[in-house]
Enzyme design. Structure first.
Site: not given
Ligand code: PNS
Length: 162
Positions: A17, A41, A94, A132
């Protein structure tokens, strides 16, 4: 003013990150590291703990004149980006395996908010396998994760598990 958000769970923040933050900082005037509040989660760290760790680790990461900030959010990333008047969502890729998931999110976010572009940055090779979840799993089972997560994060994980 070019403002971006870098959304994620950051449970916890990894060197991968930090690498993405460092790479994206010359491209924007401001980047908001947006920590998703996702209690369902069952995260290892509360959203406050994640924000706190990131805030402590950011100063050494800034590149150029970019202002880095940490905030938390609930709900849709697209809504948060719009509320903060961001023009871009930064995400790291990645490996090819990330692409499909990221593409779906980027297209959905574009549908929700057509004025905001997702900007993908390639993670450094040495962090291409770092996530993570993998860090937490290896650490819990007693494996070495040094060099892959910041020392502060390792300390906090040790405290959590003791
Ligand atoms: O680090 P991560 O867990 O891969 O991040 C994922 C994240 C937080 C970017 C994604 O889950 C997200 O945007 N969640 C918020 C809800 C949302 O907007 N969902 C629709 C995305 S298309």
């Amino acid at each position: 003013m070019r403002r971006a958000i870098f959304p994620g769970s950051f449970d916890p923040l990894t060197n991968g990150h930090l690498d993405i933050i460092m790479r994206s900082s010359p491209l924007f005037d401001e980047i908001i590291i947006a920590v998703l509040n996702n209690p369902d989660k069952n995260p290892m760290f509360s959203v406050e703990e994640r924000r706190d760790m990131i805030s402590k680790l950011l100063p050494s990461t800034a590149n150029g004149n970019c202002r880095l900030m940490v905030e938390s959010f609930s709900g849709l990333t697209a809504d948060f980006a719009r509320e903060r008047r961001a023009t871009a969502i930064v995400r790291g890729i990645r490996a090819v395996s990330d692409y499909e998931y990221e593409l779906r999110m980027a297209l959905m976010n574009r549908r929700l908010e057509p004025n905001i572009e997702t900007v993908f940055l390639m993670a450094a090779e040495e962090y291409s396998y770092v996530s993570s979840d993998l860090m937490k799993q290896v650490f819990r089972l007693g494996g070495r994760v040094e060099g892959l997560i910041p020392e502060l994060v390792e300390e906090k994980m040790r405290e959590k598990l003791s």
